[in-house]
Design an enzyme around this catalytic site. Sequence first.
Site, PDB file in Angstrom:
ATOM      1  N   SER A   7       0.846  -1.193   0.000  1.00 29.05           N
ATOM      2  CA  SER A   7       0.000   0.000   0.000  1.00 29.05           C
ATOM      3  C   SER A   7       0.882   1.244   0.000  1.00 29.05           C
ATOM      4  O   SER A   7       1.691   1.429   0.927  1.00 29.05           O
ATOM      5  CB  SER A   7      -0.884   0.022   1.256  1.00 29.05           C
ATOM      6  OG  SER A   7      -1.305   1.358   1.499  1.00 29.05           O
ATOM      7  N   HIS A  32      -1.326  -1.356  -4.141  1.00 25.19           N
ATOM      8  CA  HIS A  32      -2.569  -1.021  -3.433  1.00 25.19           C
ATOM      9  C   HIS A  32      -2.590   0.485  -3.206  1.00 25.19           C
ATOM     10  O   HIS A  32      -1.660   1.052  -2.623  1.00 25.19           O
ATOM     11  CB  HIS A  32      -2.622  -1.769  -2.094  1.00 25.19           C
ATOM     12  CG  HIS A  32      -3.912  -1.626  -1.356  1.00 25.19           C
ATOM     13  ND1 HIS A  32      -5.042  -2.342  -1.671  1.00 25.19           N
ATOM     14  CD2 HIS A  32      -4.233  -0.829  -0.314  1.00 25.19           C
ATOM     15  CE1 HIS A  32      -6.015  -2.010  -0.828  1.00 25.19           C
ATOM     16  NE2 HIS A  32      -5.559  -1.103  -0.001  1.00 25.19           N
ATOM     17  N   ASP A  34      -4.606   3.585  -1.656  1.00 21.23           N
ATOM     18  CA  ASP A  34      -5.647   3.949  -0.680  1.00 21.23           C
ATOM     19  C   ASP A  34      -6.152   5.357  -0.924  1.00 21.23           C
ATOM     20  O   ASP A  34      -5.431   6.330  -0.715  1.00 21.23           O
ATOM     21  CB  ASP A  34      -5.083   3.839   0.736  1.00 21.23           C
ATOM     22  CG  ASP A  34      -4.931   2.396   1.167  1.00 21.23           C
ATOM     23  OD1 ASP A  34      -3.845   2.024   1.656  1.00 21.23           O
ATOM     24  OD2 ASP A  34      -5.891   1.626   0.998  1.00 21.23           O
ATOM     25  N   MET A  36      -8.700   8.234   0.161  1.00 18.86           N
ATOM     26  CA  MET A  36      -9.491   8.607   1.344  1.00 18.86           C
ATOM     27  C   MET A  36     -10.007  10.037   1.178  1.00 18.86           C
ATOM     28  O   MET A  36      -9.279  10.907   0.686  1.00 18.86           O
ATOM     29  CB  MET A  36      -8.611   8.522   2.601  1.00 18.86           C
ATOM     30  CG  MET A  36      -8.049   7.119   2.830  1.00 18.86           C
ATOM     31  SD  MET A  36      -7.007   7.076   4.315  1.00 18.86           S
ATOM     32  CE  MET A  36      -6.377   5.400   4.202  1.00 18.86           C
ATOM     33  N   HIS A  65      -8.416   1.209  -3.665  1.00 15.49           N
ATOM     34  CA  HIS A  65      -9.298   1.012  -2.513  1.00 15.49           C
ATOM     35  C   HIS A  65      -9.961   2.348  -2.194  1.00 15.49           C
ATOM     36  O   HIS A  65      -9.323   3.240  -1.626  1.00 15.49           O
ATOM     37  CB  HIS A  65      -8.435   0.502  -1.333  1.00 15.49           C
ATOM     38  CG  HIS A  65      -9.190   0.248  -0.085  1.00 15.49           C
ATOM     39  ND1 HIS A  65      -8.563  -0.002   1.112  1.00 15.49           N
ATOM     40  CD2 HIS A  65     -10.513   0.204   0.171  1.00 15.49           C
ATOM     41  CE1 HIS A  65      -9.480  -0.188   2.057  1.00 15.49           C
ATOM     42  NE2 HIS A  65     -10.660  -0.076   1.511  1.00 15.49           N
ATOM     43  N   MET A  67     -11.936   4.523  -0.090  1.00 17.64           N
ATOM     44  CA  MET A  67     -12.524   4.743   1.237  1.00 17.64           C
ATOM     45  C   MET A  67     -13.163   6.125   1.201  1.00 17.64           C
ATOM     46  O   MET A  67     -12.683   7.094   1.818  1.00 17.64           O
ATOM     47  CB  MET A  67     -11.436   4.646   2.318  1.00 17.64           C
ATOM     48  CG  MET A  67     -10.997   3.216   2.565  1.00 17.64           C
ATOM     49  SD  MET A  67      -9.412   3.098   3.403  1.00 17.64           S
ATOM     50  CE  MET A  67      -8.334   3.297   1.974  1.00 17.64           C
ATOM     51  N   MET A 136     -11.238  -5.856   5.834  1.00 23.67           N
ATOM     52  CA  MET A 136     -10.382  -4.956   6.613  1.00 23.67           C
ATOM     53  C   MET A 136     -10.042  -5.594   7.947  1.00 23.67           C
ATOM     54  O   MET A 136     -10.927  -6.062   8.665  1.00 23.67           O
ATOM     55  CB  MET A 136     -11.097  -3.624   6.852  1.00 23.67           C
ATOM     56  CG  MET A 136     -11.377  -2.807   5.589  1.00 23.67           C
ATOM     57  SD  MET A 136      -9.931  -2.498   4.587  1.00 23.67           S
ATOM     58  CE  MET A 136      -8.957  -1.494   5.717  1.00 23.67           C
ATOM     59  N   ASP A 174      -6.563  -6.643   4.382  1.00 20.31           N
ATOM     60  CA  ASP A 174      -5.925  -5.319   4.392  1.00 20.31           C
ATOM     61  C   ASP A 174      -5.888  -4.711   5.797  1.00 20.31           C
ATOM     62  O   ASP A 174      -6.933  -4.412   6.373  1.00 20.31           O
ATOM     63  CB  ASP A 174      -6.756  -4.392   3.466  1.00 20.31           C
ATOM     64  CG  ASP A 174      -6.146  -3.036   3.295  1.00 20.31           C
ATOM     65  OD1 ASP A 174      -6.778  -2.187   2.630  1.00 20.31           O
ATOM     66  OD2 ASP A 174      -5.043  -2.794   3.813  1.00 20.31           O
TER      67      ASP A 174
HETATM   68  C1  DX5 Z   1      -6.110   1.540   5.827  1.00 16.30           C
HETATM   69  C2  DX5 Z   1      -5.767   1.153   4.393  1.00 16.30           C
HETATM   70  C3  DX5 Z   1      -4.754   0.047   4.359  1.00 16.30           C
HETATM   71  C4  DX5 Z   1      -3.428   0.444   5.017  1.00 16.30           C
HETATM   72  C5  DX5 Z   1      -2.566  -0.783   5.165  1.00 16.30           C
HETATM   73  O1  DX5 Z   1      -7.238   2.368   5.810  1.00 16.30           O
HETATM   74  O2  DX5 Z   1      -6.901   0.696   3.699  1.00 16.30           O
HETATM   75  O3  DX5 Z   1      -4.511  -0.342   3.003  1.00 16.30           O
HETATM   76  O4  DX5 Z   1      -2.767   1.388   4.201  1.00 16.30           O
HETATM   77  O5  DX5 Z   1      -1.393  -0.346   5.766  1.00 16.30           O
HETATM   78  P1  DX5 Z   1      -0.712  -1.205   6.900  1.00 16.30           P
HETATM   79  O6  DX5 Z   1      -0.246  -2.462   6.186  1.00 16.30           O
HETATM   80  O7  DX5 Z   1       0.422  -0.332   7.341  1.00 16.30           O
HETATM   81  O8  DX5 Z   1      -1.743  -1.470   7.935  1.00 16.30           O
HETATM   82 ZN    ZN Z   2      -6.435  -0.245   1.742  1.00 15.67          ZN
END
Ligand code: DX5
Ligand code: ZN
Length: 215
Positions: A7, A32, A34, A36, A65, A67, A136, A174
Site C-alpha cells: 500500500s 494497493h 488507498d 481517502m 481502494h 474509502m 479490513m 488489508d
Molecule cells: C487503511 C488502508 C490500508 C493500510 C494498510 O485504511 O486501507 O490499506 O494502508 O497499511 P498497513 O499495512 O500499514 O496497515
Molecule cells: Zn487499503
Amino acid sequence: MRIIAPSILSADFSRLGEEIIAVEKAGADWIHIDVMDGHFVPNLTIGPGVVASLRKTTGLPFDVHLMISDPDRYIDAFAAAGSDYITVHVEAATHLHRTIAYIKDKGKKAGVSLNPATPLTQIEPVLGDLDLLLIMTVNPGFGGQKFIPSMIAKVQAARKLIDAHAPHVLLEVDGGITTGNIGTVAAAGANALVAGAAVFGSNDYGQTITALKNA
Ligand code: DX5
Ligand code: ZN
C-alpha cells in the site's frame, strides 16, 4: 499463489513514482492505492489525478481502494486514471449492486470492502458479481495500525463462502499485515495481502516482500 499488494499510503509521498518502481523490482504483485476523502474515513489522501500520473510508472495492477462516501461519483475518474481493481465500501454504497455492475461496465474488476464491524452477510447477495472481496483487519483511515486478531474468523468464513458459492472471487486482506501474522492470514484463506508499513517501513523492500511471500 500469494499476492502481495504494497500500500503506497505508507510510501514517501515526495517520491511516489520511485517507490512504486522500487517495490515492483522488489517483487510486488499489485500496487494497493488507498483513496481517502476525509469523510468516510478521518484522513485525506490522493485523487484520480495522482493515480493517472502513477499509471505510467508500472505495468503492475492498480488495486484501488476507495474509502470515500458515495463512490459512484468517482468510478469514471478512477477507471480513466488506469485502475485495474476498483473496490468500494459496502458501508458507503447505497446501491451496491448497481455500483458493482457499473465498475464492470467500465471494463474494470469490481471489489467490495467490509469494515471490521460489518458482517459478511451484507455482501452475500452480490458475492457472485464480485471479482474481489476485501476484508479490513484494521479500522480504515491510516497505515501502521495493529492487526485485529478477531478478524481471522471473518477471513475463514469469507473463504468458506467464496469456495461454496463464488470460487472466482479473490479474497484480499488489508490492515496490519506483517511477516509475523501473514502466515496465519494466508492459512485462513486470503489470496491477496496488503502491506503498507511492513514494506515501506522496512529498509530492504526485496527482503521484506520475499519474507511476506514465504512466511
Ligand atoms: C487503511 C488502508 C490500508 C493500510 C494498510 O485504511 O486501507 O490499506 O494502508 O497499511 P498497513 O499495512 O500499514 O496497515
Ligand atoms: Zn487499503
